[in-house]
Design an enzyme around this catalytic site. Structure first.
Site, short mmCIF file in Angstrom:
data_model
loop_
_atom_site.label_atom_id
_atom_site.label_comp_id
_atom_site.label_asym_id
_atom_site.label_seq_id
_atom_site.Cartn_x
_atom_site.Cartn_y
_atom_site.Cartn_z
N GLY A 1 2.15 2.32 10.80
CA GLY A 1 3.12 3.40 10.65
C GLY A 1 3.84 3.80 11.93
CG ASN B 1 -1.75 1.20 1.41
OD1 ASN B 1 -1.83 2.03 0.50
ND2 ASN B 1 -2.39 1.33 2.57
CD1 TRP B 2 3.62 1.17 -2.88
CD2 TRP B 2 3.98 2.62 -4.55
NE1 TRP B 2 4.57 0.62 -3.72
CE2 TRP B 2 4.80 1.49 -4.75
CE3 TRP B 2 4.03 3.66 -5.48
CZ2 TRP B 2 5.67 1.38 -5.84
CZ3 TRP B 2 4.89 3.55 -6.58
CH2 TRP B 2 5.70 2.41 -6.75
CE LYS B 3 -0.33 3.29 4.74
NZ LYS B 3 -0.35 3.42 6.18
CG HIS C 1 -6.08 1.97 5.25
ND1 HIS C 1 -5.68 2.93 6.16
CD2 HIS C 1 -5.04 1.13 5.11
CE1 HIS C 1 -4.45 2.65 6.55
NE2 HIS C 1 -4.03 1.58 5.92
CD GLU D 1 -3.17 5.56 6.75
OE1 GLU D 1 -3.10 5.54 5.51
OE2 GLU D 1 -2.28 5.08 7.50
CB SER E 1 4.79 -1.55 12.13
OG SER E 1 4.40 -0.21 12.34
N GLY F 1 4.60 1.40 4.74
CA GLY F 1 5.92 2.04 4.62
C GLY F 1 6.97 1.19 3.92
CD GLU G 1 -3.62 -2.44 7.41
OE1 GLU G 1 -2.50 -2.69 6.94
OE2 GLU G 1 -4.21 -1.36 7.20
P1 PGA Z 1 2.54 0.35 7.68
O1 PGA Z 1 1.09 0.56 7.01
O2 PGA Z 1 3.10 -0.93 7.12
O3 PGA Z 1 3.34 1.55 7.25
O4 PGA Z 1 2.34 0.27 9.15
C1 PGA Z 1 0.22 -0.52 6.80
C2 PGA Z 1 -1.06 0.00 6.20
O5 PGA Z 1 -1.53 1.06 6.61
O6 PGA Z 1 -1.63 -0.66 5.31
#
Ligand code: PGA
Length: 253
Positions: free
Chosen positions: A169, A9-11, A93, A95, A209, A231, A163
């Protein structure tokens, strides 16, 4: 054992110049049996899909609208993602739940839209730190699943990503034991929602993470069908290490 998968997931990271990373991943992972999907920002999907053509690497979106078309300024439909070359889409997600006020009903509508468009939804669920410390994790996961999993879902039309929000993150991944226990709990809930046969075929990914070092804590877990990586998916070497670690461990089970 279900087929393993790693989703990157590049966000909101990546410009056209970063498409090289997609080509490098296709090359580095050309021999792996593990499924690999890269979810870049929407504007890069088409070019990423072109870069992945002829490889085993898939491309996905990070969100979609619940309608197939219409007056929704700024939005992207599941059909459009599919048309651009995507095979998967991340939905729900945290976010998006937090930053865009998406509730469970909106997420269910998006999952339905993705399924109708022939995209594989990757439905994200997870608890906050406060919910965890209040021993509410299982209640939260149960509610999120009950509210956003279509009852007709099968292993071919749905994936779940567990998650924990506090792990995203932060560098603090969940413990190996919690991941194993909670994935088993999610499996039981899925089987109750969609029936035993279909529920047992839905892949459950861990995210939060995951990196090239701590991935070894999770790769041998029977209940973990793969990873959703944020990340570390921006770093070609780290992402490839995550995929190959999972591949090696799975071949030894
Ligand atoms: P992260 O993100 O690996 O940077 O913790 C995971 C995600 O939000 O899908």
């Amino acid at each position: 054992m279900l087929k393993k998968i790693v989703v990157g997931n590049w966000k909101m990271n990546g410009l056209r110049g970063d498409l090289d990373k997609v080509s490098m991943i296709c090359e580095l992972l050309s021999d792996v049996a593990t499924d690999v999907v890269i979810c870049p920002p929407a504007l890069l999907i088409q070019q990423a899909a072109t870069a992945c053509r002829g490889s085993r690497i898939g491309v996905g979106g990070q969100d979609c609208h619940s309608a197939s078309s219409g007056a929704h300024t700024g939005d992207i439909s599941a059909k459009m993602l599919k048309d651009a070359g995507a095979s998967h889409v991340i939905l729900g997600h945290s976010e998006r739940r937090e930053g865009h006020g998406e509730d469970a009903a909106a997420i269910l509508a998006k999952v339905n839209a993705a399924q109708n468009a022939g995209l594989m939804p990757i439905l994200c669920i997870g608890e906050t730190h406060t919910q965890k410390t209040s021993s509410l994790t299982r209640d939260v996961l149960r509610q999120q699943l009950a509210a956003s999993v279509p009852h007709t879902s099968t292993g071919d039309t749905l994936m779940i990503a567990y998650e924990p929000i506090w792990a995203i993150g932060t560098g603090n991944s969940a413990s190996r034991k919690d991941v194993q226990d909670l994935h088993r709990f999610i499996r039981d809930e899925l089987e109750a929602l969609v029936g035993r046969e279909n529920g047992s075929a839905i892949r459950i990914l861990y995210g939060g993470s995951v990196n090239a070092s701590n991935v070894t804590d999770f790769v041998g877990l029977q209940a973990v069908d793969g990873f959703l990586v944020g990340g570390a998916s921006l770093d070609v070497a780290a992402f490839s290490t995550i995929v190959t670690s999972l591949e090696i461990a799975s071949s030894e089970i």
